[in-house]
Design an enzyme around this catalytic site. Structure first.
Site, PDB file in Angstrom:
ATOM      1  N   ASP A   1       0.879  -1.167   0.000  1.00 38.77           N
ATOM      2  CA  ASP A   1       0.000   0.000   0.000  1.00 38.77           C
ATOM      3  C   ASP A   1       0.919   1.221   0.000  1.00 38.77           C
ATOM      4  OD1 ASP A   1      -2.062   1.760   0.007  1.00 38.77           O
ATOM      5  OD2 ASP A   1      -3.149   0.850   1.674  1.00 38.77           O
TER       6      ASP A   1
HETATM    7  C1  BGC Z   1      -4.982   3.324   0.007  1.00 35.44           C
HETATM    8  C2  BGC Z   1      -5.083   2.300  -1.101  1.00 35.44           C
HETATM    9  C3  BGC Z   1      -4.877   2.987  -2.427  1.00 35.44           C
HETATM   10  C4  BGC Z   1      -3.521   3.664  -2.424  1.00 35.44           C
HETATM   11  C5  BGC Z   1      -3.188   4.392  -3.706  1.00 35.44           C
HETATM   12  C6  BGC Z   1      -3.721   4.135  -0.084  1.00 35.44           C
HETATM   13  O1  BGC Z   1      -3.759   5.204   0.789  1.00 35.44           O
HETATM   14  O2  BGC Z   1      -5.049   2.671   1.252  1.00 35.44           O
HETATM   15  O3  BGC Z   1      -6.323   1.639  -1.057  1.00 35.44           O
HETATM   16  O4  BGC Z   1      -4.992   2.063  -3.462  1.00 35.44           O
HETATM   17  O5  BGC Z   1      -3.490   4.607  -1.381  1.00 35.44           O
HETATM   18  O6  BGC Z   1      -3.937   5.540  -3.843  1.00 35.44           O
END
Ligand code: BGC
Length: 745
Positions: A243
């Site tokens: 993530d």
């Molecule tokens: C979120 C993810 C997301 C990623 C990219 C993170 O803060 O938890 O679900 O895909 O950012 O934007």
């Protein structure tokens, strides 16, 4: 546990090894981390492109700048807005999950993406989790059954689904650092099965490592989770992507199965799996083999996506904003709205008899696609409920809209999900770049932001109360004068959002008071909601009709109008419990939700309907509940025990009413005299049947031996005890219509 050797194609593996030999260490490392905010490094010399990723689960997100967390501001990145996963799951229709996966995958490819950061399949442990709207269900079986076709639908477009967030990403509070204490049985029975199905049945090409820690270790550095469970036990050989900002320690990440580090910072060479990794290799602290293993997984995903290799020219082109996508989205929206209550057949309304309709509530005139955190998108269009109702009724009905209650303008702090709040400096200075700080300061900033948000909510109460005086009076006056009244309230993405959890389970903006007052003057008011997570409905005994819609995509308003006026017969059921009061939840009782620092999942298996069953607490609307405009009768249950310890089950469902409709028949297993403590009953199978009036259908379902199993911690495996199991077939988890006994030997 046996390692599953699947999905290895010998020819591809040879190609991978050939490429690996040609790559220098620098080139290999460049592939392991972001080279822009959403793309990994390319090796042009060898024709290896970067992997282009994009959010998210409700449509392909707007384009972002390469090194700044701000949208590029294009006009060509508007897309189809899909129903949220919570809406898709409420349809209990795997064909629709497949169709929505297909739309998302095709749009992602059409926008030139390789990996779409979806679906979100975390289990809903507590109704207050800010991201529940992005997730499917509280139940692992239902989540798995919907996630698998969704992933297949995405990936047949030569786009990888990045299934998130692995694992047990159950709260937003302190989401970067929270440490979750989870026992093995709970992990294996509740929080892992949907991911296992995503890997083994859905054949997901990529998985996103979650932000949180499990038992002391961040998920993206968690050898046990990534090496032992995901790779060894499940045989996953695709790419694990972190993530954004989920990697904290170079050595730990290098030495476990996380393959690609993505983040929000523009100092791409300083990512843990960039220069710091090279330094550790130079010092001999990390072996280059670890890098090779990661590159292999990334290359394998690229071959599967036809980004490289001999099939490159046959890669699908995708398409976005097609008419077919809109139709599929409308169809799914229709099957996603749950009729919670319909006393004396108040619904459907007869459009022909309504000369004057009053629509009350801010959500009638609100669009939601542009909020929620990383799930936000730039929708091509979004039909709000009011537009849908007016479009349905046409010019002969007078439709009066009154707002009913005050919704404060979302202040900046509300809009900020964690991503944006890390970019404060960018926003304030127009520099556009995140400033890297250490974990402790980042956390401190996050905590401060949360305090400010809560203080702001308190302040707003007075403003809301003041403004509501007039708004309530207008609404009540209008309601008295109309032929029919429809209330459209609920939540919005200032509440259902990434980055923070809900403070309670109540309807905001004094909606409860307004609904009570309106029901006093209009007992026949139709109460409808748009929202992403359960709310308390203290007035529910007084309302005759209640219709619940999750964020149901660009066609929400049309689907809602069609259901209200009976053109469409509702056929959705709740994929999560709607408790009467938040205090009734297991997590409310043990206080282990929404805390900073660490949480213990003390309730174990007993949350959601498993908890309500065990404690004999009646929820407002139970798991699996949902009404239709017709009635169904269940009969003739037969059970046949097979030699392989599977149980074949048949029963008949008949549409006894006057309208065509669909029923979701649910099968629960209740172990009798189990050797270990087990939930009273658990969902193990379901079928959605579409029936013309008067018609019936015999349903055949097979439950495998695994459906009777529990996780034995000593053996570290699932076992199925011999003995008796009651088989409960019903229209919801409380409305059991047929019972049988299966004896396993
Ligand atoms: C979120 C993810 C997301 C990623 C990219 C993170 O803060 O938890 O679900 O895909 O950012 O934007």
């Amino acid at each position: 546990m046996k390692k599953k050797e699947k999905n290895y194609d010998k020819k591809t593996e040879k190609e991978i090894e050939k490429l690996l030999k040609k790559l220098t260490l620098d080139e290999k490392v460049s592939m392991l981390h972001g080279a822009t905010l959403f793309r990994s490094g390319a090796v042009e010399r060898l024709g290896i492109p970067g992997v282009v990723t994009s959010d998210g689960p409700m449509g392909v997100r707007a384009e972002f700048m390469d090194d700044r967390w701000i949208p590029s501001g294009n006009q060509d990145d508007m897309v189809s807005y899909l129903p949220s996963n919570s809406a898709v799951a409420s349809s209990w229709n795997p064909d629709l999950a497949y169709a929505m996966g297909h739309v998302l995958g095709e749009e992602a490819r059409g926008r030139g993406k390789d990996v779409i950061l979806a679906p979100g399949i975390n289990i809903k442990r507590d109704p207050r989790c800010g991201r529940n709207f992005e997730y499917m269900s509280e139940d692992p079986k239902l989540t798995a059954a919907m996630a698998v076709p969704f992933i297949k639908g995405v990936q047949e477009n030569d786009v990888a689904a990045c299934v998130k967030h692995f694992a047990a990403n159950v709260q937003e509070t302190d989401r970067l650092m929270v440490d979750e204490e989870i026992d093995d049985r709970t992990l294996y029975e509740i929080y892992l099965p949907a991911f296992k199905a995503a890997v083994q049945e859905g054949n997901a090409y990529s998985i996103m490592g979650a932000y949180n820690k499990i038992n002391g270790t961040h998920c993206c550095e968690n050898k046990r989770l990534l090496d032992l469970v995901l790779r060894m036990e499940w045989g996953f050989n695709g790419a694990v992507i972190s993530d954004w900002g989920g990697v904290h320690k170079t050595k730990e990440a290098a030495q476990c199965s996380i393959d690609m580090e993505m983040s929000i910072f523009p100092d791409f060479d300083e990512y843990k799996l960039a220069n710091p990794l090279k330094e550790l290799i130079a010092k001999g602290e990390v072996s280059e083999d670890m890098v090779d293993a990661k590159v292999r997984n990334i290359l394998r995903m690229m071959f599967r996506l036809k980004m490289i290799g001999s099939k490159k020219d046959t890669r699908k082109a995708g398409a976005y904003n097609t008419l077919a996508h809109r139709e599929a989205i409308l169809h799914t929206a229709r099957e996603s709205m749950v009729l919670l209550k319909n006393e004396n057949h108040l619904l459907p309304l007869d459009a022909g008899k309504i000369k004057k309709l009053v629509v009350i509530g801010a959500n009638a005139a609100k669009v939601h696609s542009d909020g929620g955190g990383s799930a936000e998108i730039k929708a091509l269009y979004e039909i709000c409920p009011l537009a849908g109702l007016k479009m349905y009724l046409g010019g002969n009905t007078q439709v009066q809209y009154v707002k009913g209650y005050h919704v404060p303008e979302a202040p900046k702090t509300y809009e900020q999900n964690w991503q944006a709040s890390s970019l404060d400096d960018l926003k304030n200075t127009d520099v556009g770049q995140a400033v890297r700080v250490d974990d402790a300061s980042e956390n401190e900033r996050h905590r401060k932001g949360e305090e400010e948000r809560l203080a702001r909510i308190k302040q707003e109460q007075d403003e809301i109360h003041e403004k509501n005086k007039d708004l309530f009076a207008q609404a009540i006056k209008a309601a008295k004068e109309a032929d029919a009244v429809i209330f459209v309230g609920g939540l919005n993405h200032n509440i259902d959002s990434e980055g923070f959890d809900r403070t309670d389970m109540k309807l905001p903006y004094e909606q409860d008071i307004l609904i009570e007052e309106l029901l006093e003057v209009r007992k026949d008011m139709v109460v409808t909601f748009v929202g992403g997570s359960p709310v308390e409905m203290p007035w529910r005994n007084k309302a005759r009709a209640i219709l619940w819609s999750y964020y149901a995509g660009m066609e929400t308003g049309n689907a809602l109008a069609e259901i209200i006026f009976g053109e469409v017969n509702p056929s959705a059921k709740l994929a999560e419990t709607f408790p009467a009061r938040y205090e009734d939840c297991a997590t409310a009782k043990n206080g282990q939700f929404g805390k900073w620092g660490n949480i213990r999942l003390e309730e174990g298996l007993y949350y959601g309907y498993r908890h309500f069953d065990r404690q004999h607490i009646a929820p407002a609307f139970c798991f699996g509940h949902g009404l239709s405009y017709t009635d169904f009768e269940y009969s003739a249950l037969t059970l046949k025990m097979e030699k392989d310890r599977s149980v074949k089950l048949t029963f008949t469902v008949k549409n006894t009413g006057k309208r065509a409709g669909a029923e979701i028949a649910q099968v629960y297993v209740a172990p009798i005299a189990s050797k270990v403590d087990r939930p009273d009953k658990e969902l193990k199978a379901f079928a959605k049947v579409f029936l013309a009036p008067g018609r019936s259908k015999k349903i055949t379902l097979t439950m495998k031996q695994e459906d009777f199993a529990y996780f034995d911690v000593q053996l570290h495996d699932f076992i199925t005890d011999a003995g008796d199991y009651e088989i409960l077939v019903g229209a919801s988890c409380e409305d059991i219509r047929l019972r049988g006994l299966a004896t396993l030997v």
